[in-house]
Enzyme design. Structure first.
Site, PDB file in Angstrom:
ATOM      1  N   GLU A   1      -9.770 -73.601  50.847  1.00 18.29           N
ATOM      2  CA  GLU A   1      -9.041 -72.438  51.379  1.00 18.29           C
ATOM      3  C   GLU A   1      -7.809 -72.225  50.518  1.00 18.29           C
ATOM      4  OE1 GLU A   1      -9.043 -71.808  55.862  1.00 18.29           O
ATOM      5  OE2 GLU A   1      -9.326 -73.956  55.723  1.00 18.29           O
TER       6      GLU A   1
ATOM      7  N   HIS B   1      -1.531 -64.092  58.677  1.00 19.80           N
ATOM      8  CA  HIS B   1      -2.809 -64.391  58.003  1.00 19.80           C
ATOM      9  C   HIS B   1      -3.223 -63.141  57.232  1.00 19.80           C
ATOM     10  CE1 HIS B   1      -6.844 -65.658  57.114  1.00 19.80           C
ATOM     11  NE2 HIS B   1      -6.590 -66.849  57.622  1.00 19.80           N
TER      12      HIS B   1
ATOM     13  N   HIS C   1       0.018 -65.074  62.717  1.00 16.75           N
ATOM     14  CA  HIS C   1      -1.013 -66.112  62.855  1.00 16.75           C
ATOM     15  C   HIS C   1      -0.451 -67.466  63.275  1.00 16.75           C
ATOM     16  CE1 HIS C   1      -4.746 -68.218  61.991  1.00 16.75           C
ATOM     17  NE2 HIS C   1      -4.137 -68.999  61.107  1.00 16.75           N
TER      18      HIS C   1
ATOM     19  N   ARG D   1      -1.233 -68.571  51.322  1.00 19.09           N
ATOM     20  CA  ARG D   1      -1.373 -67.469  52.272  1.00 19.09           C
ATOM     21  C   ARG D   1      -0.252 -66.438  52.212  1.00 19.09           C
ATOM     22  NH1 ARG D   1      -3.171 -69.978  57.815  1.00 19.09           N
ATOM     23  NH2 ARG D   1      -5.064 -70.348  56.620  1.00 19.09           N
TER      24      ARG D   1
ATOM     25  N   ARG E   1       2.822 -72.726  55.975  1.00 21.18           N
ATOM     26  CA  ARG E   1       1.854 -73.818  56.164  1.00 21.18           C
ATOM     27  C   ARG E   1       0.639 -73.666  55.252  1.00 21.18           C
ATOM     28  NH1 ARG E   1      -2.903 -74.112  59.345  1.00 21.18           N
ATOM     29  NH2 ARG E   1      -2.376 -72.072  60.208  1.00 21.18           N
TER      30      ARG E   1
END
Ligand code: FAD
Ligand code: SIN
Length: 536
Positions: A123, A244, A352, A293, A387
């Site tokens: 990811e 997100h 998110h 992200r 994160r």
């Protein structure tokens, strides 16, 4: 200042009260039981409600060939944009693999390759395939199932569902010795009651519902952060709300929980396209579509604003057996009229994850005696300003175990709560939507002094709409209000852009801001701020 609530009509007791039944709460409960302590587990809705069961992509852990905790550490620190606490990250990545093995021993089943090895995917922000997944894209549901199965039938665990924790009970020195809670039940456990304990662990998850569009379920109203603030605990990094990048865009004004398109879809080869059908991440980052992200969310936002379009596209048509690999996502796309094997998926960012939360040490202790916080509610420092994908389930597993060990080794005597003489405060549930819209508008992906002051002004207007009718919606709205204030105050304070905090009026990262903004709220309803240097 506590919330307005009726006087407790009943009392129960346990060594430890754990609030919340997601990965963090359940892991803490299981480890407390391993030490022989009695536990009261209270949860606001049904046991499996919360973000955990919605988790798609997976759990990150350095288990693959050639991978190591050091490499996981490095990716976590890069994503955290200079604000990770090095010790917290080291604990996360080094204790992570064992915590995952323990979860497997407790019954969680992860997807395997044809050769029988656990399949690992990738990811955003990860330089290695290190994400374990279950049911394709239903990892959280499997984690939740396994943990709930493991707590079943243990007489040392009392479970109360439909129980909303309202406020902490504290003795004359401020030590937390239980909570007040409201139960929708029958018989002796109905209405407001009190649970007395020697320690309280808050694991109430995230606060996505502060925004009008979020991936978070309806229970994610940040109650635990608000409860901890009212008990005198400090919060940190709350301005770092992670958006997100790829949430399914739907042509609707419907707010609340939105369907997520996991980053793992990009991990398996999908790419982002702008309104002209051009890939745009390649030139922006060495990891292109798999950049951390915050970077992807910002670029999508920029593409949308520049072209004045409500979304970009995700091209997943090249993924083999999409339906088999991502059954949940396939179903939610189909339910919205999109066949991801043939068509582009419209996506845009939505709130998110709270990278910050209640400030805790490496054993989950807050600055208030007797009060521990675990999971998304906590700020361990492991996530910094952003994160890394799939580090959240891992954090719940690792820190839930540490908290239980610490409590078992330091359990104090039960102390007696004093009655809070302050008049409680309560806001009308009718403020919720306006609050969410104001936050999305002024304190969303991109903020500025002007937009934040405007949001603050709206919040002040909403604050006069008080209520004298204690009920779930009013407690939640009051909690959302407190959190919105903390987020806006933190975002105004931080005059730079870093991680998921993006100020249009301070677009650069400023080394002078390599510190946490720590906030506190006192019994008179006044805020104070201090800074905490980061050890990296
Ligand atoms: P939760 O799982 O949210 O549990 C909170 C619990 O507290 C719930 O039981 C709730 O009912 C209860 N509660 C709340 N308020 C109260 C109250 N006042 N009184 C009593 N109980 C209360 N992370 C990953 O690492 N990997 C992923 O693939 C991933 N995918 C995600 C996908 C989605 C759609 C979402 C929303 C999140 C995802 N995340 C992922 C993030 C991750 O799922 C969460 O951060 C994590 O599950 C939080 O766990 P938790 O135990 O802290 O909280
Ligand atoms: C996702 O599957 O994209 C979400 C992963 C996460 O939030 O860690």
């Amino acid at each position: 200042m506590k919330l307005l609530a009726g006087k407790p009509g009943w009392t129960t007791k346990a060594d430890v009260v754990v609030i919340g039944s997601g990965v963090a709460g359940l892991t803490t409960v299981l480890n407390l039981r391993a030490s022989g302590l009695s536990v009261l587990l209270v949860t606001k809705a049904l046991l499996d409600e919360g973000s955990t069961k919605w988790a798609q992509g997976g759990i990150a852990a350095a288990l693959g060939p050639g991978d190591s905790p050091d490499q996981h550490e490095s990716d976590t620190i890069v994503a955290g944009a200079g604000l990770c606490d090095l010790e917290a990250v080291k604990i996360l990545v080094t204790e992570g693999p064992e915590a995952v093995r323990k979860l497997i021993a407790r019954g969680a089943i992860f997807d395997k390759s044809d050769s029988g090895e656990i399949s690992l995917t990738r990811e955003g922000g990860h330089h290695r395939n290190r994400i374990l997944h279950a049911g394709g894209d239903a990892t959280g549901a499997e984690v939740s199932r396994a943990l709930l199965e493991a707590i079943k039938g243990d007489p040392g665990i009392e479970v109360i569902e439909q129980a909303l924790a309202i406020d902490a009970l504290q003795d004359g020195q401020g030590t937390v010795c239980g909570v007040t809670l409201h139960v929708i039940g029958e018989g002796s456990r109905d209405g407001v009651g009190q649970a007395l304990s020697k320690a309280v662990v808050i694991a109430t998850g995230g606060l996505g519902q502060v925004y009008s569009q979020t991936t978070n379920p309806s229970v994610s109203t940040g109650d635990g952060v608000a409860l901890a603030l009212r008990a005198g605990a400090e919060v940190a990094d709350v301005e770092f709300i992670q958006f997100h990048p790829t949430v399914l865009w739907r042509d609707t004004t419907e707010g609340g929980q939105q369907p997520l398109i996991s980053e793992a879809v990009r991990g398996e080869g999908a790419i982002l396209l702008n309104h002209k059908g051009e890939p745009f991440m390649v030139k922006k980052h060495e990891l292109a579509d798999l950049a951390p992200r915050d970077i992807v969310a910002k670029e999508i936002f920029t593409q949308m604003r520049t072209a004045n379009v409500p979304h970009v596209w995700l091209d997943a048509t090249g993924i083999k057996d999409f339906e088999g690999r991502f059954p949940t996502i396939y179903a939610s796309c189909k339910a919205n009229g999109i066949d991801p094997t043939q068509q582009l998926i419209p996506v845009s960012p939505a709130s998110h994850y709270a990278s910050g939360g209640v400030l805790v040490d490496l054993n989950g202790q807050t600055t208030v005696a007797g009060l521990y916080v675990c999971g998304e509610t906590a700020c361990t420092g492991a996530h910094g300003a952003n994160r890394l994908a799939s580090n959240s389930l891992l954090e719940g597993l690792v820190f839930g175990a540490r908290i239980a060990t610490h409590i078992a080794a330091h359990l104090p005597e039960q102390v007696v709560p004093v009655e809070d003489q302050n008049e409680g405060f309560l806001l009308s549930p009718a403020i919720k939507l306006q609050l969410q819209l104001a936050m999305s508008d002024g304190a969303g992906v991109m903020r500025s002094e002007e937009s934040l002051l405007q949001t603050l002004a709206t919040l002040s207007q909403l604050a006069v709409r008080t209520s004298s009718e204690p009920r779930i919606e009013a407690w939640e709205a009051s909690n959302l209000y407190l959190l919105a204030l903390a987020i806006v105050r933190g975002a105004l304070e931080r005059k730079e852009s870093r991680g998921s905090h993006w100020r249009s009026d301070f677009p650069l990262t400023d080394p002078l801001w390599s510190k946490r903004v720590v906030q506190r709220y006192n019994v008179k309803g006044q805020w104070s701020t201090r800074y905490l240097e980061v050890t990296q």
